[in-house]
Design an enzyme around this catalytic site. Structure first.
Site, short mmCIF file in Angstrom:
data_model
loop_
_atom_site.label_atom_id
_atom_site.label_comp_id
_atom_site.label_asym_id
_atom_site.label_seq_id
_atom_site.Cartn_x
_atom_site.Cartn_y
_atom_site.Cartn_z
N ASP A 195 35.45 47.92 36.60
CA ASP A 195 36.84 48.23 36.97
C ASP A 195 37.73 47.01 36.69
O ASP A 195 37.40 45.89 37.10
CB ASP A 195 36.84 48.55 38.48
CG ASP A 195 38.14 49.16 38.97
OD1 ASP A 195 38.85 49.78 38.16
OD2 ASP A 195 38.43 49.02 40.18
N HIS A 196 38.82 47.22 35.99
CA HIS A 196 39.81 46.15 35.72
C HIS A 196 39.22 44.88 35.09
O HIS A 196 39.47 43.77 35.59
CB HIS A 196 40.56 45.77 37.00
CG HIS A 196 41.44 46.86 37.53
ND1 HIS A 196 42.64 47.20 36.95
CD2 HIS A 196 41.27 47.70 38.56
CE1 HIS A 196 43.17 48.21 37.61
NE2 HIS A 196 42.36 48.54 38.59
N GLU A 245 44.44 50.52 29.52
CA GLU A 245 45.56 50.83 30.42
C GLU A 245 46.89 50.49 29.78
O GLU A 245 47.05 49.44 29.17
CB GLU A 245 45.41 50.07 31.76
CG GLU A 245 46.61 50.31 32.69
CD GLU A 245 46.39 49.93 34.15
OE1 GLU A 245 45.23 49.94 34.60
OE2 GLU A 245 47.40 49.64 34.83
N GLY A 260 44.69 53.65 41.82
CA GLY A 260 45.50 53.61 43.04
C GLY A 260 45.61 54.99 43.68
O GLY A 260 46.67 55.38 44.15
N ASN A 309 40.42 57.02 40.67
CA ASN A 309 39.82 55.81 41.27
C ASN A 309 40.09 55.73 42.77
O ASN A 309 41.26 55.79 43.18
CB ASN A 309 40.43 54.57 40.62
CG ASN A 309 39.89 54.32 39.23
OD1 ASN A 309 39.24 55.17 38.64
ND2 ASN A 309 40.16 53.14 38.71
N ILE A 310 39.04 55.54 43.54
CA ILE A 310 39.19 55.49 45.00
C ILE A 310 38.41 54.31 45.55
O ILE A 310 37.20 54.22 45.39
CB ILE A 310 38.67 56.81 45.62
CG1 ILE A 310 39.51 57.99 45.10
CG2 ILE A 310 38.70 56.73 47.15
CD1 ILE A 310 38.99 59.35 45.48
N SER A 312 40.33 52.11 48.43
CA SER A 312 40.92 51.85 49.76
C SER A 312 40.44 52.85 50.81
O SER A 312 40.22 52.48 51.97
CB SER A 312 42.45 51.88 49.67
OG SER A 312 42.89 50.81 48.87
P1 13P Z 1 43.03 52.53 45.74
O1 13P Z 1 43.43 51.18 46.24
O2 13P Z 1 44.14 53.52 45.90
O3 13P Z 1 41.77 53.02 46.36
O4 13P Z 1 42.77 52.40 44.16
C1 13P Z 1 41.54 51.94 43.67
C2 13P Z 1 41.59 51.64 42.21
O5 13P Z 1 42.48 52.00 41.47
C3 13P Z 1 40.46 50.86 41.69
O6 13P Z 1 40.62 50.57 40.33
O1 G3H Z 2 41.75 48.14 41.87
C1 G3H Z 2 41.09 47.38 42.56
C2 G3H Z 2 39.96 47.85 43.40
O2 G3H Z 2 40.41 48.36 44.62
C3 G3H Z 2 38.96 46.75 43.57
O3 G3H Z 2 39.43 45.81 44.47
O4 G3H Z 2 39.25 43.73 43.14
O5 G3H Z 2 39.40 43.65 45.66
O6 G3H Z 2 37.31 44.49 44.54
P1 G3H Z 2 38.81 44.30 44.44
ZN ZN Z 3 42.64 50.22 39.76
#
Ligand code: 13P
Ligand code: G3H
Ligand code: ZN
Length: 311
Positions: free
Chosen positions: A82-83, A134, A214, A256-257, A259
Site C-alpha cells: 500500500d502506498h 495513483e 480512504g 481500501n479499509i 481506519s
Molecule cells: P481509511 O483510512 O479510510 O481506512 O483508508 C485506508 C487506505 O486508503 C489505505 O490505503
Molecule cells: O493509507 C494509509 C493506511 O491507512 C496505512 O496507514 O501508513 O499508518 O500504516 P499507515
Molecule cells: Zn490509501
C-alpha cells in the site's frame, strides 16, 4: 492456496458490479480476524501492507503470517504493498513475494509520476506482479504524514487515458473526495463524493479497474464505544456505506479499509479493559479485539463491497 495477483479478481468484480476489500494488516490478530471473515463469507481478498506496517512487524513476519492464514483457511489471497513511495520499496516487496504493489506517485508532477510508475511497472511485470498507480491526491494522514485539504486534489479525468497508456498500470487509484483516517468530513455536513469524476474516468477507461482509498465508513458504534471508555475521537466521520456500495457497483473494484479496523480493535480493547480492570493477559483483550475485526470485515463484505460468495 497460492498468493494470487488481482487480475482475475478485478475482471470478475468489474463484470459483476462488486468490489474487493483491501484491508491493511499489521499483526497476527488483524490477519486472523480478516481471513476468518473472508473464509466464512467465501469472499475474494486483498491484504495490504504499508511501509509503516513493514517497519512495525517486519516484512518476513507479515509474509509468514499471510502464508499461515492461507494454509489455515484455504483462501487465495493477493498480497499488496500500500502506498509504495519509491522504486526501492516496490522492488523489495516484489522480490520479497508480494503479488501486487502500489506506486504512489501522486505527490509528483504528472510527468514524474508517469516516469516513476512506468519504471515500477516494467520491473513488476517482468516478475509477474501487478501494479496500482495513483492520479489525484487524497487529504488525510498516511504514515504520520498529513496532507491538508488544500494540498489535496481531485483526479483530472482528462489525464487518465494518457497515464494508463504510458505507464502500463493494471489499476488506478483516483481522488473523488475521500481521505485517509477517521476525520473525513465536517461533522453535521453532508458528505459529498465526486461521482461525476468516477463516471467520466470509467467512460474514458472502459473495463479498467479503479481503486478507492480512504474508504472507511468510520462506524459510529465503535466511535461511541471509544469515547465512552476513555477515548477522545469527537467528530470522527467516514464515507457513508451507501456511497461505497454505489462506487462498488460502478468501476471501483478495490476499496481500501484501514481506519475501520483500527477503530473496531481499539473500541474492543478499551471496553474490555474498562470492564475487566484486573486483566493483564493480552490474550484476554486481543481475543475480543480479533472477533471485532472479523465482525467488521464480514459486515463490509456483505453490505458494502458486495463480494460475499464471490471467491
Ligand atoms: P481509511 O483510512 O479510510 O481506512 O483508508 C485506508 C487506505 O486508503 C489505505 O490505503
Ligand atoms: O493509507 C494509509 C493506511 O491507512 C496505512 O496507514 O501508513 O499508518 O500504516 P499507515
Ligand atoms: Zn490509501
Amino acid at each position: 492456496m497460492p498468493l494470487v495477483t488481482t487480475t482475475k479478481m478485478f475482471e470478475k468484480a468489474y463484470r459483476e458490479g462488486f468490489a474487493i476489500g483491501a484491508f491493511n494488516v499489521n499483526n497476527m490478530e488483524i490477519i486472523q480476524g480478516i481471513t476468518e471473515a473472508a473464509k466464512e463469507e467465501q469472499a475474494p481478498l486483498i491484504l495490504q501492507v504499508s511501509a509503516g506496517a513493514r517497519k512495525y512487524a517486519k516484512h518476513v513476519y507479515l509474509i509468514k503470517l499471510v502464508e499461515a492464514a492461507m494454509e489455515d483457511t484455504g483462501l487465495d489471497i493477493a498480497l499488496h504493498l500500500d502506498h509504495g513511495e519509491d522504486f526501492e520499496i516496490c522492488k523489495s516487496c516484489i522480490d520479497g513475494g508480494f503479488t501486487s504493489v502500489m506506486i504512489d506517485g501522486s505527490k509528483h508532477s504528472f510527468e514524474d509520476n508517469v516516469k516513476l510508475t512506468k519504471e515500477v511497472v516494467e520491473y513488476a511485470h517482468a516478475h509477474g506482479v501487478v501494479v496500482e498507480g495513483e492520479l489525484g491526491r487524497l487529504a488525510g494522514v498516511e504514515d504520520d504524514i498529513k496532507v491538508s485539504a488544500k494540498d489535496s486534489s481531485y483526479t483530472d479525468p482528462a489525464q487518465v487515458e494518457e497515464f494508463v497508456e504510458r505507464t502500463g498500470v493494471d489499476s488506478l487509484a483516483i481522488a473523488i473526495g475521500t481521505s485517509h483516517g477517521a476525520y473525513k468530513f465536517k461533522p453535521g455536513t453532508k458528505p459529498q463524493l465526486r461521482f461525476d469524476i468516477l463516471e467520466e474516468v470509467s467512460k474514458r477507461l472502459p473495463g479498467f479497474p479503479i481503486v478507492l482509498h480512504g474508504a472507511s465508513s468510520v462506524m459510529q458504534e465503535y466511535v461511541e464505544t471509544v469515547n465512552r471508555f476513555g477515548g477522545q475521537m469527537p467528530g470522527a466521520v467516514g464515507v457513508p456505506e451507501d456511497m461505497l456500495r454505489e462506487a462498488a457497483r460502478m468501476a471501483v473494484c478495490k476499496i481500501n479499509i484501514d481506519s475501520d479496523l483500527r477503530l473496531a480493535m481499539t473500541a474492543s480493547v478499551r471496553k474490555h479493559l474498562a470492564e475487566h480492570p484486573d486483566h493483564f493477559d493480552p490474550r484476554q483483550y486481543l481475543t475480543p479485539a480479533r472477533a471485532a475485526i472479523k465482525e467488521v470485515v464480514a459486515h463490509k463484505m456483505k453490505y458494502v463491497l458486495g463480494c460475499s460468495g464471490k471467491a
